[in-house]
Design an enzyme around this catalytic site. Structure first.
Site, PDB file in Angstrom:
ATOM      1  N   ASP A  10       0.863  -1.179   0.000  1.00 10.70           N
ATOM      2  CA  ASP A  10       0.000   0.000   0.000  1.00 10.70           C
ATOM      3  C   ASP A  10       0.909   1.242   0.000  1.00 10.70           C
ATOM      4  OD1 ASP A  10      -2.370   1.640   0.652  1.00 10.70           O
ATOM      5  OD2 ASP A  10      -1.398   1.821   2.609  1.00 10.70           O
ATOM      6  N   ASP A  12      -0.094   5.187   0.761  1.00 13.96           N
ATOM      7  CA  ASP A  12      -0.278   6.198   1.821  1.00 13.96           C
ATOM      8  C   ASP A  12      -0.446   5.522   3.188  1.00 13.96           C
ATOM      9  OD1 ASP A  12      -0.702   9.011   0.471  1.00 13.96           O
ATOM     10  OD2 ASP A  12      -1.717   7.535  -0.783  1.00 13.96           O
ATOM     11  N   ASP A 189      -2.175  -0.450   5.870  1.00 15.35           N
ATOM     12  CA  ASP A 189      -2.483   0.205   7.152  1.00 15.35           C
ATOM     13  C   ASP A 189      -3.955   0.529   7.331  1.00 15.35           C
ATOM     14  OD1 ASP A 189      -2.523   2.296   5.136  1.00 15.35           O
ATOM     15  OD2 ASP A 189      -2.592   3.708   6.813  1.00 15.35           O
TER      16      ASP A 189
HETATM   17  O1  LIG Z   1      -4.545   2.997  -0.600  1.00 14.73           O
HETATM   18  P1  LIG Z   1      -3.632   4.088  -0.107  1.00 14.73           P
HETATM   19  O2  LIG Z   1      -2.334   4.149  -0.831  1.00 14.73           O
HETATM   20  O3  LIG Z   1      -3.471   4.031   1.392  1.00 14.73           O
HETATM   21  O4  LIG Z   1      -4.396   5.437  -0.461  1.00 14.73           O
HETATM   22  C1  LIG Z   1      -5.572   5.808   0.283  1.00 14.73           C
HETATM   23  C2  LIG Z   1      -5.890   7.261   0.004  1.00 14.73           C
HETATM   24  O5  LIG Z   1      -4.710   7.989   0.322  1.00 14.73           O
HETATM   25  C3  LIG Z   1      -4.692   9.395   0.073  1.00 14.73           C
HETATM   26  O6  LIG Z   1      -5.387  10.035   1.114  1.00 14.73           O
HETATM   27  C4  LIG Z   1      -4.830   9.805   2.401  1.00 14.73           C
HETATM   28  O7  LIG Z   1      -3.476  10.281   2.414  1.00 14.73           O
HETATM   29  C5  LIG Z   1      -3.295  11.725   2.302  1.00 14.73           C
HETATM   30  C6  LIG Z   1      -1.813  12.025   2.257  1.00 14.73           C
HETATM   31  O8  LIG Z   1      -1.160  11.533   3.380  1.00 14.73           O
HETATM   32  C7  LIG Z   1      -4.007  12.389   3.489  1.00 14.73           C
HETATM   33  O9  LIG Z   1      -3.862  13.805   3.396  1.00 14.73           O
HETATM   34  C8  LIG Z   1      -5.488  11.991   3.495  1.00 14.73           C
HETATM   35  O10 LIG Z   1      -6.114  12.517   4.660  1.00 14.73           O
HETATM   36  C9  LIG Z   1      -5.644  10.463   3.492  1.00 14.73           C
HETATM   37  O11 LIG Z   1      -7.023  10.091   3.357  1.00 14.73           O
HETATM   38  C10 LIG Z   1      -5.208   9.726  -1.295  1.00 14.73           C
HETATM   39  O12 LIG Z   1      -5.399  11.108  -1.406  1.00 14.73           O
HETATM   40  C11 LIG Z   1      -6.456   8.952  -1.689  1.00 14.73           C
HETATM   41  O13 LIG Z   1      -6.735   9.143  -3.084  1.00 14.73           O
HETATM   42  C12 LIG Z   1      -6.232   7.471  -1.457  1.00 14.73           C
HETATM   43  O14 LIG Z   1      -7.397   6.730  -1.792  1.00 14.73           O
END
Ligand SMILES: O=P(O)(O)OC[C@H]1O[C@H](O[C@H]2O[C@H](CO)[C@@H](O)[C@H](O)[C@H]2O)[C@H](O)[C@@H](O)[C@@H]1O
Length: 241
Positions: A10, A12, A189
């Site tokens: 993953d 983020d 996560d």
């Molecule tokens: O599947 P992932 O790689 O974990 O992505 C999930 C989402 O992540 C992003 O949003 C999240 O991370 C941002 C940066 O740290 C944070 O600002 C935000 O609050 C989180 O929700 C991304 O923008 C999404 O498109 C993803 O789906």
């Protein structure tokens, strides 16, 4: 980590530290080189499985263009660079982005993220807007529940196509070379990662959770990757004639 693994990572919250906004994430020095080296040690069986759009991931990890599942599994890319998998899903209704943009304009601090196969409303800067963000997405979904679903995320709510899951990405990649025949290991996560972990376990592998297996967060995952790279590349060097 073992040379026979197929590694699903993953992005983020797992490889990257959470940032105040989606655009503010930083790719730490050395991470791209580590991923690239590890991809080679695993004969290409390394994938990024994320809610992010493919173009965003490619921008963040350039020049690396790893195999993966993007948009929570709506779009796939295999290790040969072939993209696809999106035919299974209907396009997002064209007016949804504009409608959300209008609503979010009344909520300073709420960020609309448009993706090819989904939309996200981020309320990290204004947690008191969580209920508004959820209600806005729920009202779009009324009458479309057959095709799209609401996804609670980290300080955000998202809409994704029903059936776009990280399990779909793991299962599809595990049918293709060089993933096929390896032991899948998914590191994540978040709640959406649980689908990917469950798929990895069904296929005889493991699910590793940031916060439980990597208590110190993404920094610990990155250190684990760097250590695995050092160890596996040493093994490869010894294996050479
Ligand atoms: O599947 P992932 O790689 O974990 O992505 C999930 C989402 O992540 C992003 O949003 C999240 O991370 C941002 C940066 O740290 C944070 O600002 C935000 O609050 C989180 O929700 C991304 O923008 C999404 O498109 C993803 O789906």
């Amino acid at each position: 980590m073992e040379a026979g693994w197929a590694l699903f990572l993953d992005l983020d919250g797992t490889l990257l530290d959470i940032a105040p906004t989606p655009d503010a994430v930083r790719v730490p020095p050395g991470l791209i080189e580590s991923l690239s080296g590890l991809e080679a040690c695993l004969d290409g069986a390394l994938a990024i499985v994320t809610g992010r759009a493919r173009a965003t991931v490619d921008g963040l990890l350039a020049p690396l263009t790893p195999a993966g599942g993007f948009g929570h599994g709506a779009e796939l890319r295999d290790a040969a660079g072939r993209t696809g998998g999106t035919d299974a899903f209907p396009a997002l209704p064209a007016d949804w982005g504009v409608r959300l943009e209008r609503e979010a304009a009344a909520w300073p601090g709420v960020i609309l993220e448009r993706k090819p196969h989904g939309l996200a409303l981020h309320y990290r800067a204004v947690p008191e807007r969580a209920a508004d963000a959820r209600a806005a997405l729920e009202s779009l979904l009324a009458g479309h529940a057959e095709h799209f679903a609401l996804l609670p995320a980290h300080m955000a709510f998202e809409i994704r196509p029903r059936g776009a899951t990280k399990a779909r990405a793991v299962e599809a990649l595990m049918r293709s070379a060089p993933f096929h025949g390896r032991r899948p290991v998914f590191v994540g996560d978040d709640v959406t990662d649980e689908d990917g972990m469950a798929a990895a376990r069904r296929l005889g592998g493991l699910g590793l959770y940031v916060g439980r297996d990597f208590r110190c967060g993404p920094a610990e995952v990155r250190a684990w990757i760097a250590r695995a790279l050092a160890r596996l590349s040493q093994g490869n060097a010894h294996a050479q004639p």
